[in-house]
Design a protein around this motif. Sequence first.
Motif, mmCIF file in Angstrom:
data_model
loop_
_atom_site.group_PDB
_atom_site.id
_atom_site.type_symbol
_atom_site.label_atom_id
_atom_site.label_comp_id
_atom_site.label_asym_id
_atom_site.label_seq_id
_atom_site.Cartn_x
_atom_site.Cartn_y
_atom_site.Cartn_z
ATOM 1 N N GLU A 205 4.292 -1.896 -18.575
ATOM 2 C CA GLU A 205 3.457 -2.952 -18.106
ATOM 3 C C GLU A 205 2.502 -2.384 -16.753
ATOM 4 O OE1 GLU A 205 5.645 -7.169 -19.120
ATOM 5 O OE2 GLU A 205 5.963 -6.222 -17.261
ATOM 6 N N LEU A 206 1.359 -3.015 -16.745
ATOM 7 C CA LEU A 206 0.613 -2.607 -15.332
ATOM 8 C C LEU A 206 0.537 -3.922 -14.876
ATOM 9 C CD1 LEU A 206 -1.239 -0.360 -14.144
ATOM 10 C CD2 LEU A 206 -2.930 -1.358 -15.474
ATOM 11 N N LYS A 207 1.154 -3.930 -13.623
ATOM 12 C CA LYS A 207 1.083 -5.173 -12.613
ATOM 13 C C LYS A 207 0.147 -4.997 -11.573
ATOM 14 C CE LYS A 207 5.922 -6.444 -13.614
ATOM 15 N NZ LYS A 207 7.184 -6.735 -12.947
ATOM 16 N N LEU A 208 -0.952 -5.786 -11.708
ATOM 17 C CA LEU A 208 -2.247 -5.488 -10.567
ATOM 18 C C LEU A 208 -2.377 -6.505 -9.558
ATOM 19 C CD1 LEU A 208 -4.830 -4.026 -13.180
ATOM 20 C CD2 LEU A 208 -3.188 -2.710 -11.588
ATOM 21 N N GLU A 209 -2.631 -6.275 -8.346
ATOM 22 C CA GLU A 209 -3.217 -7.041 -7.344
ATOM 23 C C GLU A 209 -4.562 -6.802 -6.982
ATOM 24 O OE1 GLU A 209 -0.315 -6.891 -4.013
ATOM 25 O OE2 GLU A 209 1.314 -7.510 -5.271
ATOM 26 N N GLN A 210 -5.559 -7.654 -6.612
ATOM 27 C CA GLN A 210 -6.897 -7.291 -6.253
ATOM 28 C C GLN A 210 -7.435 -8.193 -4.980
ATOM 29 O OE1 GLN A 210 -9.089 -8.728 -9.540
ATOM 30 N NE2 GLN A 210 -11.107 -8.008 -8.618
ATOM 31 N N LYS A 211 -8.083 -7.272 -4.186
ATOM 32 C CA LYS A 211 -8.964 -7.919 -3.166
ATOM 33 C C LYS A 211 -10.250 -7.449 -3.372
ATOM 34 C CE LYS A 211 -9.095 -8.328 2.069
ATOM 35 N NZ LYS A 211 -8.407 -7.849 3.191
ATOM 36 N N PHE A 212 -11.097 -8.624 -3.616
ATOM 37 C CA PHE A 212 -12.617 -7.921 -4.144
ATOM 38 C C PHE A 212 -12.470 -6.802 -4.931
ATOM 39 C CE2 PHE A 212 -12.822 -9.964 0.166
ATOM 40 C CZ PHE A 212 -13.722 -11.153 -0.265
ATOM 41 N N GLN A 213 -12.960 -5.659 -4.733
ATOM 42 C CA GLN A 213 -12.990 -4.692 -5.866
ATOM 43 C C GLN A 213 -12.058 -3.615 -5.733
ATOM 44 O OE1 GLN A 213 -14.436 -4.617 -2.803
ATOM 45 N NE2 GLN A 213 -16.103 -2.956 -2.768
ATOM 46 N N MET A 214 -11.186 -3.810 -4.637
ATOM 47 C CA MET A 214 -9.986 -2.823 -4.574
ATOM 48 C C MET A 214 -8.773 -3.495 -5.114
ATOM 49 S SD MET A 214 -11.764 -1.123 -2.487
ATOM 50 C CE MET A 214 -10.507 0.109 -2.106
ATOM 51 N N VAL A 215 -8.118 -2.504 -5.751
ATOM 52 C CA VAL A 215 -7.084 -2.725 -6.936
ATOM 53 C C VAL A 215 -5.596 -2.027 -6.551
ATOM 54 C CG1 VAL A 215 -6.267 -2.716 -9.299
ATOM 55 C CG2 VAL A 215 -8.647 -3.249 -8.664
ATOM 56 N N SER A 216 -4.698 -2.619 -6.554
ATOM 57 C CA SER A 216 -3.089 -1.938 -6.094
ATOM 58 C C SER A 216 -2.246 -2.470 -7.054
ATOM 59 C CB SER A 216 -2.696 -2.288 -4.803
ATOM 60 O OG SER A 216 -2.704 -3.740 -4.744
ATOM 61 N N GLY A 217 -1.065 -1.857 -7.216
ATOM 62 C CA GLY A 217 0.017 -2.343 -8.250
ATOM 63 C C GLY A 217 0.660 -1.274 -8.722
#
Length: 272
Positions: A205-217
């Motif tokens: 599983e890939l769990k992603l968080e996003q703030k505009f175009q920036m991605v973490s997870g």
Amino acid sequence: MNALLRGLPLLLVWCAAVVAGGVLHAQTEKPYEPIVGQEGRDVVWVPTPPELVEKMLDMARVTPQDFVMDLGSGDGRNVIAAAKRGARGLGVEFNPDMVQLSRRIAATEGVADKAEFVEGDMYEADISRATVLALFLLPENLNRLAPKFLELRPGTRIVANHFGVDGWDADETGRAEGDCGSWCTALLYIVPAKVAGTWRLPQGELKLEQKFQMVSGTLVARGVSTPIATGRLRGDQITFTVAGTPYTGRVQGDHMHGNVRGNAWSATRAQP
């Protein structure tokens, strides 16, 4: 009857004076000319220098296939310049005199068939047709419009004179050459796809968080959770690394697919 006839010459003279006065007024009335700094509904009017207009359109890579919109379009120069490049466009402006002025300039420049201007509220305008937004607004205006921007199709370009959206780093920053005074900087934003949430891959599983175009997870595989790094979106294109391994891919709604070390990878968004 004789008194009426005696008064007729004076009546004719008065009528002629009224007609002549009306003609003289029509001949001497000047076309509307805006004044730099004049008050508007949401912002004062300060025109973008022509050098920066061209730089903004260059950064947005405007082509004849684009539909360019300007909110608070003033004298219409952004849309008119885009129309000269073959694009179609629409300016939304609250001041009806500015709308008429924009239409006259578009006609004079020979692009009235491509550059349309309407009177309206920029916050209520339908921007869904836009592939490019060319704007000169204050941060408070841009911040209020940001939720609408993020609903646009991924890859839509937003290019702004000087001011940007709080918390949204520009994808590109450029500076115009020439006599642009205090207004020489352009900011380009590319609307990112929406990727926040959980995605299922064959290996985990890939769990992603996003703030505009920036991605973490994190990538969770075989019970091991590994943080992703350098996650970023450019429209529907996504890149990130996992333990130093670069992933590249494309987001298409609830699906992603791409390449990692020469091999294909894919993911599907988990439904809540």
